[in-house]
Motif scaffolding. Structure first.
Motif, mmCIF file in Angstrom:
data_model
loop_
_atom_site.group_PDB
_atom_site.id
_atom_site.type_symbol
_atom_site.label_atom_id
_atom_site.label_comp_id
_atom_site.label_asym_id
_atom_site.label_seq_id
_atom_site.Cartn_x
_atom_site.Cartn_y
_atom_site.Cartn_z
ATOM 1 N N SER A 82 0.647 -1.185 0.046
ATOM 2 C CA SER A 82 0.006 0.023 0.036
ATOM 3 C C SER A 82 0.942 1.193 0.073
ATOM 4 O O SER A 82 0.637 2.256 -0.755
ATOM 5 N N ALA A 83 1.838 1.246 0.726
ATOM 6 C CA ALA A 83 2.864 2.119 0.753
ATOM 7 C C ALA A 83 3.648 2.489 -0.575
ATOM 8 O O ALA A 83 3.551 3.875 -0.827
ATOM 9 N N VAL A 84 3.864 1.534 -1.193
ATOM 10 C CA VAL A 84 4.450 1.505 -2.298
ATOM 11 C C VAL A 84 3.716 2.057 -3.553
ATOM 12 O O VAL A 84 4.011 2.996 -4.232
ATOM 13 N N ARG A 85 2.527 1.511 -3.394
ATOM 14 C CA ARG A 85 1.444 2.140 -4.700
ATOM 15 C C ARG A 85 1.097 3.635 -4.185
ATOM 16 O O ARG A 85 1.089 4.463 -5.313
ATOM 17 N N GLU A 86 1.136 3.930 -3.051
ATOM 18 C CA GLU A 86 1.056 5.473 -2.878
ATOM 19 C C GLU A 86 2.054 6.369 -3.311
ATOM 20 O O GLU A 86 1.877 7.544 -3.814
ATOM 21 N N GLN A 87 3.213 5.720 -3.357
ATOM 22 C CA GLN A 87 4.334 6.459 -3.727
ATOM 23 C C GLN A 87 4.234 6.955 -5.463
ATOM 24 O O GLN A 87 4.761 7.737 -5.976
ATOM 25 N N TYR A 88 3.596 5.960 -6.146
ATOM 26 C CA TYR A 88 3.220 6.031 -7.385
ATOM 27 C C TYR A 88 1.861 6.694 -7.768
ATOM 28 O O TYR A 88 1.365 6.556 -9.066
ATOM 29 N N ALA A 89 0.965 7.060 -6.828
ATOM 30 C CA ALA A 89 -0.450 7.694 -7.045
ATOM 31 C C ALA A 89 -0.359 8.659 -8.074
ATOM 32 O O ALA A 89 -1.220 8.568 -9.140
ATOM 33 N N ASP A 90 0.714 9.640 -8.151
ATOM 34 C CA ASP A 90 0.319 10.732 -8.787
ATOM 35 C C ASP A 90 0.931 10.475 -10.257
ATOM 36 O O ASP A 90 0.195 10.695 -11.281
ATOM 37 N N PHE A 91 1.933 9.456 -10.290
ATOM 38 C CA PHE A 91 2.352 9.314 -11.655
ATOM 39 C C PHE A 91 1.183 8.243 -12.261
ATOM 40 O O PHE A 91 1.034 8.502 -13.438
ATOM 41 N N LEU A 92 0.536 7.387 -11.689
ATOM 42 C CA LEU A 92 -0.469 6.480 -12.220
ATOM 43 C C LEU A 92 -1.480 7.233 -12.818
ATOM 44 O O LEU A 92 -2.211 7.057 -13.698
ATOM 45 N N ASP A 93 -1.861 8.495 -11.994
ATOM 46 C CA ASP A 93 -3.223 9.164 -12.132
ATOM 47 C C ASP A 93 -2.639 10.102 -13.449
ATOM 48 O O ASP A 93 -3.476 10.359 -14.317
ATOM 49 N N ALA A 94 -1.525 10.788 -13.508
ATOM 50 C CA ALA A 94 -1.099 11.356 -14.758
ATOM 51 C C ALA A 94 -1.059 10.520 -16.146
ATOM 52 O O ALA A 94 -1.564 11.027 -17.019
ATOM 53 N N SER A 95 -0.598 9.349 -15.719
ATOM 54 C CA SER A 95 -0.426 8.425 -17.210
ATOM 55 C C SER A 95 -1.787 7.985 -17.642
ATOM 56 O O SER A 95 -2.198 7.945 -18.764
ATOM 57 N N HIS A 96 -2.826 7.729 -16.548
ATOM 58 C CA HIS A 96 -4.198 7.451 -16.998
ATOM 59 C C HIS A 96 -4.631 8.612 -17.570
ATOM 60 O O HIS A 96 -5.530 8.442 -18.577
ATOM 61 N N LYS A 97 -4.660 9.722 -17.265
ATOM 62 C CA LYS A 97 -5.310 10.921 -17.652
ATOM 63 C C LYS A 97 -4.618 11.367 -19.079
ATOM 64 O O LYS A 97 -5.558 11.641 -19.984
ATOM 65 N N SER A 98 -3.636 10.899 -19.462
ATOM 66 C CA SER A 98 -2.895 11.158 -20.664
ATOM 67 C C SER A 98 -3.156 10.046 -21.547
ATOM 68 O O SER A 98 -2.301 9.774 -22.629
ATOM 69 N N GLU A 99 -3.854 9.214 -21.287
ATOM 70 C CA GLU A 99 -4.070 7.634 -21.920
ATOM 71 C C GLU A 99 -2.882 6.885 -22.280
ATOM 72 O O GLU A 99 -2.733 6.237 -23.315
ATOM 73 N N LYS A 100 -2.034 6.919 -21.394
ATOM 74 C CA LYS A 100 -0.758 6.326 -21.384
ATOM 75 C C LYS A 100 -0.692 5.117 -20.646
ATOM 76 O O LYS A 100 -1.307 4.967 -19.574
ATOM 77 N N ILE A 101 0.192 4.032 -20.923
ATOM 78 C CA ILE A 101 0.319 2.903 -20.205
ATOM 79 C C ILE A 101 1.667 3.045 -19.157
ATOM 80 O O ILE A 101 2.710 3.588 -19.471
ATOM 81 N N SER A 102 1.223 2.972 -17.824
ATOM 82 C CA SER A 102 2.375 3.252 -16.825
ATOM 83 C C SER A 102 3.197 2.024 -17.070
ATOM 84 O O SER A 102 2.728 0.677 -16.736
ATOM 85 N N VAL A 103 4.546 2.042 -16.851
ATOM 86 C CA VAL A 103 5.374 0.979 -17.191
ATOM 87 C C VAL A 103 6.290 0.918 -15.977
ATOM 88 O O VAL A 103 7.143 1.881 -15.507
ATOM 89 N N PHE A 104 6.601 0.093 -15.529
ATOM 90 C CA PHE A 104 7.629 -0.554 -14.315
ATOM 91 C C PHE A 104 8.325 -1.580 -14.981
ATOM 92 O O PHE A 104 7.836 -2.658 -14.843
ATOM 93 N N SER A 105 9.552 -1.133 -15.141
ATOM 94 C CA SER A 105 10.406 -2.045 -15.914
ATOM 95 C C SER A 105 11.897 -2.239 -15.414
ATOM 96 O O SER A 105 12.642 -1.384 -15.093
ATOM 97 N N HIS A 106 12.189 -3.394 -14.803
ATOM 98 C CA HIS A 106 13.400 -3.698 -14.264
ATOM 99 C C HIS A 106 13.895 -5.151 -14.548
ATOM 100 O O HIS A 106 12.952 -6.165 -14.162
ATOM 101 N N GLU A 107 14.767 -5.699 -15.111
ATOM 102 C CA GLU A 107 15.175 -6.896 -15.354
ATOM 103 C C GLU A 107 15.414 -7.780 -13.979
ATOM 104 O O GLU A 107 15.261 -9.199 -13.856
ATOM 105 N N ARG A 108 15.580 -7.152 -13.047
ATOM 106 C CA ARG A 108 15.967 -7.747 -11.571
ATOM 107 C C ARG A 108 14.732 -8.246 -10.897
ATOM 108 O O ARG A 108 14.547 -9.286 -10.259
ATOM 109 N N PHE A 109 13.637 -7.923 -11.659
ATOM 110 C CA PHE A 109 12.101 -8.385 -11.089
ATOM 111 C C PHE A 109 12.235 -9.921 -11.406
ATOM 112 O O PHE A 109 11.330 -10.788 -10.698
#
Length: 315
Positions: free
Chosen positions: A58-85
Motif C-alpha cells: 500500500s505504501a509503495v502504491r501510494e508513492q506512485y499515485a500521482d504518476f499513475l493518475d497522470a498516466s491514466h489522464k494522458s491515456e498512457k500505459i504506466s510502465v515499471f521495468s526492471h530485469e531484476r524483477f
C-alpha cells in the motif's frame, strides 16, 4: 480490446531491457510512460530489497499515485521495468516468486511482459555481466553447483532458465490473458514486429522506433583481466575476500574496457568465446528442451526459428 493501464516488464536479463526502457517506455511520443526522473535502482529498492516482513504494498502504491493518475489522464500505459524483477541469474532467481507476489499486491490490475532469450546464449551473456558486476570465477566455476544438496546460499542453477515455470507462475497470479511473452531474438531480427506484437496485446497503437544499441559488449580478453582485478581488489557480494580491498575497483577498471580491448587480437577473443560456448553446449545439452516445448505451447512463439532446444519431435 481495452487498453492496459499498467505494464510490468520483468526481464529477463540480457534481452534488450535497456533499449526498451530508454527508447520505448520512456519516450514522450509513444503510448507508454515511466516514472519521471526516477533512477532505475529505486524500483529495486522498493520491490527487491525489503525484507519479507517489512514490504508494504500500500505504501509503495501510494508513492506512485500521482504518476499513475497522470498516466491514466494522458491515456498512457504506466510502465515499471526492471530485469531484476525476474531474479538474478547468478543466484538462481531464488527471490523470483517473492518479487512476483509483491508486484501483484501493488499492481493487481497490471499486464506483464516477459522477454526470453535462447538459454545457452543467455547464460554466456550473463556470465560476462557477472564479471562486469564484480565476479571473479571462471565460466566453469560460475555454472558449477557446489554442494547442491545443501543449498545454504543461493547459487547458479539451470532451473532459472526453464522459462515456462516463471511464465506460468505469473499467469497464475495475473491471469493468462495478461501475461505476454516475446523473445530477444524477435527484437534483434525485427524490432518493429516485436513492438507491434507487444502493443497489439496491450490494446494500443504501435509507435515507429529505430532502436540504437545501448550496451557495448566487452571483449572476453578484457573480461579475463577484469576477473583478476575483481579477485584481488574487489570486495562485493559476487567476489568476497579481496587480497587488497580497493573501493569501486570493478567499476573503475571497467572504464578501461574500450582502450584495452583494442590491444588484444580478435583471434584471442574468438578462441575464448568458442571454448566457453562448447563447454556450455556440452554441459546443457538437451537440458531445456522439455521446458521450451511447454513454453512454446503456452506462448505460441516459434522457438524453433530462433535455435531454442526442443524435443526432436518438435523440430
Amino acid at each position: 480490446m481495452e487498453q492496459a493501464k499498467v505494464l510490468l516488464h520483468i526481464g529477463y536479463h540480457k534481452t534488450a531491457t535497456s533499449a526498451l526502457q530508454k527508447q520505448l517506455f520512456s519516450t514522450s511520443d509513444g503510448p507508454f510512460a515511466s516514472p519521471p526522473e526516477e533512477r532505475k535502482f529505486v524500483l529495486s529498492n522498493r520491490f527487491v530489497l525489503p525484507q519479507p516482513l517489512t514490504f508494504d504494498s500500500s505504501a509503495v502504491r501510494e508513492q506512485y499515485a500521482d504518476f499513475l493518475d497522470a498516466s491514466h489522464k494522458s491515456e498512457k500505459i504506466s510502465v515499471f521495468s526492471h530485469e531484476r524483477f525476474s531474479g538474478y541469474p547468478a543466484s538462481g532467481g531464488f527471490d523470483s516468486p517473492l518479487i512476483a507476489q509483491r508486484l501483484k499486491q501493488t499492481f493487481p490490475e497490471a499486464h506483464v511482459l516477459i522477454v526470453f532469450r535462447e538459454q545457452l546464449s543467455s547464460i554466456l551473456s550473463m556470465y560476462s555481466q557477472y564479471i562486469t558486476d564484480g565476479g571473479h570465477k571462471s565460466f566453469k566455476g560460475y555454472i558449477a553447483q557446489i554442494e547442491p544438496m545443501m543449498r545454504r546460499v543461493p547459487m547458479f542453477t539451470p532451473d532459472f532458465y526453464r522459462y515456462d515455470r516463471l511464465f506460468r507462475y505469473y499467469q497464475n497470479l495475473f491471469g493468462a490473458d495478461r501475461v505476454h511473452g516475446l523473445t530477444y531474438e524477435q527484437f534483434v531480427r525485427d524490432s518493429d514486429a516485436f513492438v507491434s506484437s507487444l502493443c497489439s496485446s496491450l490494446g494500443v497503437a504501435a509507435p515507429k522506433r529505430k532502436f540504437v544499441k545501448t550496451n557495448t559488449k566487452r571483449s572476453q580478453s578484457f573480461q579475463l583481466l577484469q576477473r583478476g582485478v575483481n579477485r584481488v581488489f574487489s570486495n562485493n557480494q559476487l567476489s568476497t575476500g579481496a587480497v587488497i580491498p580497493f573501493p569501486y575497483a570493478t567499476r573503475r577498471f571497467g572504464k578501461l574496457s574500450g582502450p584495452l580491448s583494442r590491444v588484444f587480437p580478435d583471434a584471442l577473443d574468438q578462441a575464448l568465446e568458442t571454448r566457453m560456448a562448447r563447454h556450455a553446449a556440452a554441459q546443457f545439452e538437451g537440458a531445456f528442451a522439455e521446458s521450451n516445448a511447454i513454453l512454446k505451447d503456452l506462448t505460441g512463439l516459434p522457438l524453433e526459428d530462433y535455435g531454442y532446444q526442443l524435443p526432436d519431435s518438435m523440430r
